[in-house]
Design a protein around this motif. Structure first.
Motif, PDB file in Angstrom:
ATOM      1  N   GLN A 141       0.860  -1.175   0.000  1.00  0.00           N
ATOM      2  CA  GLN A 141       0.000   0.000   0.000  1.00  0.00           C
ATOM      3  C   GLN A 141       0.895   1.223   0.000  1.00  0.00           C
ATOM      4  OE1 GLN A 141      -2.829   0.361   3.241  1.00  0.00           O
ATOM      5  NE2 GLN A 141      -4.162   1.629   1.973  1.00  0.00           N
ATOM      6  N   GLY A 142       0.706   2.081  -1.003  1.00  0.00           N
ATOM      7  CA  GLY A 142       1.555   3.252  -1.098  1.00  0.00           C
ATOM      8  C   GLY A 142       1.237   4.069  -2.335  1.00  0.00           C
ATOM      9  N   ASP A 143       1.928   5.180  -2.468  1.00  0.00           N
ATOM     10  CA  ASP A 143       1.761   6.108  -3.582  1.00  0.00           C
ATOM     11  C   ASP A 143       2.609   5.623  -4.757  1.00  0.00           C
ATOM     12  OD1 ASP A 143       1.616   8.199  -5.357  1.00  0.00           O
ATOM     13  OD2 ASP A 143       2.317   9.731  -3.952  1.00  0.00           O
ATOM     14  N   LEU A 144       1.956   5.216  -5.832  1.00  0.00           N
ATOM     15  CA  LEU A 144       2.683   4.679  -6.979  1.00  0.00           C
ATOM     16  C   LEU A 144       3.632   5.715  -7.580  1.00  0.00           C
ATOM     17  CD1 LEU A 144       2.527   1.872  -8.451  1.00  0.00           C
ATOM     18  CD2 LEU A 144       1.262   3.056 -10.241  1.00  0.00           C
ATOM     19  N   THR A 145       3.272   6.989  -7.530  1.00  0.00           N
ATOM     20  CA  THR A 145       4.130   8.024  -8.121  1.00  0.00           C
ATOM     21  C   THR A 145       5.394   8.259  -7.301  1.00  0.00           C
ATOM     22  OG1 THR A 145       3.043   9.873  -6.976  1.00  0.00           O
ATOM     23  CG2 THR A 145       2.116   9.173  -9.087  1.00  0.00           C
ATOM     24  N   ALA A 146       5.436   7.725  -6.077  1.00  0.00           N
ATOM     25  CA  ALA A 146       6.626   7.842  -5.239  1.00  0.00           C
ATOM     26  C   ALA A 146       7.403   6.529  -5.177  1.00  0.00           C
ATOM     27  CB  ALA A 146       6.232   8.265  -3.822  1.00  0.00           C
ATOM     28  N   CYS A 147       6.931   5.533  -5.920  1.00  0.00           N
ATOM     29  CA  CYS A 147       7.534   4.197  -5.885  1.00  0.00           C
ATOM     30  C   CYS A 147       8.903   4.193  -6.563  1.00  0.00           C
ATOM     31  CB  CYS A 147       6.594   3.213  -6.577  1.00  0.00           C
ATOM     32  SG  CYS A 147       7.151   1.503  -6.508  1.00  0.00           S
ATOM     33  N   LYS A 148       9.851   3.485  -5.982  1.00  0.00           N
ATOM     34  CA  LYS A 148      11.229   3.461  -6.482  1.00  0.00           C
ATOM     35  C   LYS A 148      11.602   2.160  -7.188  1.00  0.00           C
ATOM     36  CE  LYS A 148      12.826   6.707  -2.950  1.00  0.00           C
ATOM     37  NZ  LYS A 148      13.763   6.932  -1.804  1.00  0.00           N
ATOM     38  N   THR A 149      10.593   1.423  -7.660  1.00  0.00           N
ATOM     39  CA  THR A 149      10.902   0.278  -8.518  1.00  0.00           C
ATOM     40  C   THR A 149      11.469   0.805  -9.835  1.00  0.00           C
ATOM     41  OG1 THR A 149       8.583   0.326  -9.186  1.00  0.00           O
ATOM     42  CG2 THR A 149       9.222  -1.356  -7.587  1.00  0.00           C
ATOM     43  N   ASP A 150      12.065  -0.075 -10.635  1.00  0.00           N
ATOM     44  CA  ASP A 150      12.627   0.364 -11.915  1.00  0.00           C
ATOM     45  C   ASP A 150      11.558   0.975 -12.813  1.00  0.00           C
ATOM     46  OD1 ASP A 150      15.146  -0.482 -11.218  1.00  0.00           O
ATOM     47  OD2 ASP A 150      14.979  -2.422 -12.211  1.00  0.00           O
ATOM     48  N   ALA A 151      10.343   0.446 -12.742  1.00  0.00           N
ATOM     49  CA  ALA A 151       9.246   0.977 -13.556  1.00  0.00           C
ATOM     50  C   ALA A 151       7.951   0.890 -12.765  1.00  0.00           C
ATOM     51  CB  ALA A 151       9.107   0.192 -14.856  1.00  0.00           C
ATOM     52  N   ILE A 152       7.037   1.782 -13.090  1.00  0.00           N
ATOM     53  CA  ILE A 152       5.676   1.696 -12.576  1.00  0.00           C
ATOM     54  C   ILE A 152       4.746   1.557 -13.775  1.00  0.00           C
ATOM     55  CG2 ILE A 152       6.163   3.045 -10.505  1.00  0.00           C
ATOM     56  CD1 ILE A 152       4.739   5.427 -11.878  1.00  0.00           C
ATOM     57  N   VAL A 153       3.601   0.949 -13.560  1.00  0.00           N
ATOM     58  CA  VAL A 153       2.636   0.761 -14.644  1.00  0.00           C
ATOM     59  C   VAL A 153       1.542   1.811 -14.527  1.00  0.00           C
ATOM     60  CG1 VAL A 153       0.883  -0.774 -15.594  1.00  0.00           C
ATOM     61  CG2 VAL A 153       3.098  -1.695 -14.884  1.00  0.00           C
ATOM     62  N   ASN A 154       1.248   2.443 -15.639  1.00  0.00           N
ATOM     63  CA  ASN A 154       0.160   3.404 -15.709  1.00  0.00           C
ATOM     64  C   ASN A 154      -1.020   2.760 -16.406  1.00  0.00           C
ATOM     65  OD1 ASN A 154      -1.450   5.740 -15.911  1.00  0.00           O
ATOM     66  ND2 ASN A 154      -0.532   6.271 -17.895  1.00  0.00           N
ATOM     67  N   ALA A 155      -2.185   2.795 -15.768  1.00  0.00           N
ATOM     68  CA  ALA A 155      -3.408   2.295 -16.385  1.00  0.00           C
ATOM     69  C   ALA A 155      -3.907   3.375 -17.340  1.00  0.00           C
ATOM     70  CB  ALA A 155      -4.451   1.980 -15.321  1.00  0.00           C
ATOM     71  N   ALA A 156      -3.487   3.279 -18.595  1.00  0.00           N
ATOM     72  CA  ALA A 156      -3.713   4.340 -19.571  1.00  0.00           C
ATOM     73  C   ALA A 156      -4.956   4.103 -20.420  1.00  0.00           C
ATOM     74  CB  ALA A 156      -2.486   4.451 -20.481  1.00  0.00           C
ATOM     75  N   ASN A 157      -5.311   5.108 -21.220  1.00  0.00           N
ATOM     76  CA  ASN A 157      -6.328   4.929 -22.252  1.00  0.00           C
ATOM     77  C   ASN A 157      -5.630   4.776 -23.598  1.00  0.00           C
ATOM     78  OD1 ASN A 157      -5.853   7.668 -23.374  1.00  0.00           O
ATOM     79  ND2 ASN A 157      -6.890   8.378 -21.513  1.00  0.00           N
ATOM     80  N   SER A 158      -6.359   4.375 -24.611  1.00  0.00           N
ATOM     81  CA  SER A 158      -5.753   4.062 -25.905  1.00  0.00           C
ATOM     82  C   SER A 158      -5.138   5.277 -26.591  1.00  0.00           C
ATOM     83  CB  SER A 158      -6.797   3.433 -26.835  1.00  0.00           C
ATOM     84  OG  SER A 158      -7.142   2.134 -26.398  1.00  0.00           O
ATOM     85  N   ARG A 159      -5.565   6.473 -26.210  1.00  0.00           N
ATOM     86  CA  ARG A 159      -5.003   7.684 -26.810  1.00  0.00           C
ATOM     87  C   ARG A 159      -3.802   8.210 -26.018  1.00  0.00           C
ATOM     88  NH1 ARG A 159      -8.323  11.463 -25.883  1.00  0.00           N
ATOM     89  NH2 ARG A 159      -9.754  10.283 -24.562  1.00  0.00           N
ATOM     90  N   LEU A 160      -3.486   7.541 -24.927  1.00  0.00           N
ATOM     91  CA  LEU A 160      -2.376   7.948 -24.055  1.00  0.00           C
ATOM     92  C   LEU A 160      -2.492   9.406 -23.638  1.00  0.00           C
ATOM     93  CD1 LEU A 160       0.703   6.112 -25.665  1.00  0.00           C
ATOM     94  CD2 LEU A 160      -0.753   5.366 -23.778  1.00  0.00           C
ATOM     95  N   MET A 161      -3.715   9.842 -23.379  1.00  0.00           N
ATOM     96  CA  MET A 161      -3.953  11.178 -22.851  1.00  0.00           C
ATOM     97  C   MET A 161      -4.057  11.068 -21.335  1.00  0.00           C
ATOM     98  SD  MET A 161      -3.836  13.227 -25.354  1.00  0.00           S
ATOM     99  CE  MET A 161      -4.444  14.707 -24.549  1.00  0.00           C
ATOM    100  N   HIS A 162      -3.028  11.522 -20.664  1.00  0.00           N
ATOM    101  CA  HIS A 162      -2.908  11.306 -19.220  1.00  0.00           C
ATOM    102  C   HIS A 162      -3.497  12.498 -18.457  1.00  0.00           C
ATOM    103  CE1 HIS A 162      -0.401   8.222 -20.823  1.00  0.00           C
ATOM    104  NE2 HIS A 162       0.613   9.025 -21.094  1.00  0.00           N
ATOM    105  N   GLY A 163      -4.828  12.630 -18.507  1.00  0.00           N
ATOM    106  CA  GLY A 163      -5.456  13.803 -17.925  1.00  0.00           C
ATOM    107  C   GLY A 163      -5.960  13.640 -16.507  1.00  0.00           C
ATOM    108  N   GLY A 164      -6.453  12.468 -16.153  1.00  0.00           N
ATOM    109  CA  GLY A 164      -7.046  12.304 -14.830  1.00  0.00           C
ATOM    110  C   GLY A 164      -6.640  11.004 -14.174  1.00  0.00           C
TER     111      GLY A 164
END
Length: 348
Positions: A141-164
């Motif tokens: 349990q934690g803030d994914l944007t503060a995670c220090k793994t080599d990569a984090i996964v973003n649950a994106a939309n098909s247009r890769l518009m990262h608005g919300g």
């Protein structure tokens, strides 16, 4: 069932229409097909993924160009050693000096980033392959944007518009360059299909890469359809493959599609966990050593904990029964599966 990296679909499409996968004209399709057949014959998994990297990093589009690279010690040293050995064997080329192995040693994670240093609270962990080579699954349990793994996964939309949602939080913390790189990818390739994955640099985030994958949107359905389940599993699988392509040792995955895309949390967590376990089983020699299932909210994390415990119980029970079965007649084995979910508690 066959699983496809986004590169696989691209490669197949080029054989049907135009060979833009390697920047070739249609006339060069025969050479591309021969090269694909050669890589497959070498025994390497995900041949299109291998070809994509060889073309991107070494300009390899034909068998002759591959041979040229393999004979150049400096250029060959930049190819993962496991690939290098397989390709040399298939082509009958002399073996190169040892340049290291693709898979990271078992202590890579502890040497570079421990579980404690990743950020967040560890709630559950399990290594599907026991003491053997393979990644460990950890629910955090934690803030994914503060995670220090080599990569984090973003649950994106098909247009890769990262608005919300999570995507918006990633761009706000990581910087506009993440959106800029995503938009440039869309301009070159078109929409990212559901179930596919790609990656960008992480900007100002503490991780190295952001792997963007598109899960199914079931918000307009009363419940997920079978094709939605398959799409979610593909999204997880291809995200892990992308991390493997980048030769990373750790990755953090959120509850893909369980937010505004409407996938039921418990069911989504089960699919995500089961696909991670399948990846660990089928690709035990992967360079990945840690797969963190991470979310900030209690409900999703609780679903992950239950899903991992359920899979762990089933796995341990299967192993125990297999051991007993080898020692006594089948009719004597009557031990039931013990459900331990009621004992799981989430730390406040």
């Amino acid at each position: 069932m066959q699983r496809y990296h986004i590169a696989t679909d691209r490669y197949i499409a080029t054989q049907q229409s135009r060979i833009w996968f390697f920047g070739m004209t249609p006339r060069a399709g025969g050479a591309a097909r021969k090269l694909l057949a050669l890589v497959k014959a070498s025994g390497l998994h995900d041949a299109p993924l291998v070809l994509e990297r060889l073309e991107r990093e070494h300009g390899v589009t034909t068998k002759d160009e591959l041979v040229e690279v393999l004979r150049d010690r400096k250029r060959a040293s930049e190819i993962p050693a496991s690939w290098l050995q397989s390709l040399r064997t298939q082509l009958g080329e002399p073996e190169a000096p040892d340049t290291g192995v693709m898979a990271a040693p078992l202590n890579t994670i502890s040497r570079h980033v421990s579980i404690e240093e990743i950020g967040g609270t560890v709630l559950s962990k399990w290594k599907p392959n026991g003491d053997e080579v393979g990644p460990e699954l950890v629910v955090m349990q934690g803030d994914l944007t503060a995670c220090k793994t080599d990569a984090i996964v973003n649950a994106a939309n098909s247009r890769l518009m990262h608005g919300g949602g999570l995507a918006g939080a990633i761009v706000r913390r990581g910087g506009a360059e993440i959106q800029t790189e995503s938009s440039a990818w869309i301009k070159r390739h078109g929409k990212l299909p559901v179930g596919a994955a790609m990656s960008t640099a992480a900007g100002k985030l503490p991780c190295k890469y952001v792997v963007h994958t598109v899960g199914p949107n079931v918000s307009r359905f009363p419940s997920p359809m079978p094709e939605h389940t398959e799409e979610l599993r593909k999204a997880v699988w291809n995200a892990l493959l992308e991390a493997e392509r980048l030769e990373l040792t750790s990755i953090a995955i959120p509850g893909i599609s369980t937010g505004i895309f409407g996938y039921p949390r418990d069911q989504g967590a089960q699919e995500i966990v089961q696909e991670c376990v399948r990846f660990s089983d089928e690709r035990s020699s992967t360079c990945l050593r840690l797969i963190a299932l991470m979310n900030i909210d209690d409900p999703t994390v609780s679903s992950f904990v239950r899903a991992l415990q359920d899979v762990k119980d089933r796995g341990e029970t299967t192993t125990a029964r297999s051991t007993e079965q080898s020692a006594q007649p089948e009719e004597e084995i009557t031990a039931p599966i013990i459900n331990q979910l009621s004992s799981i508690k989430i730390r406040e």
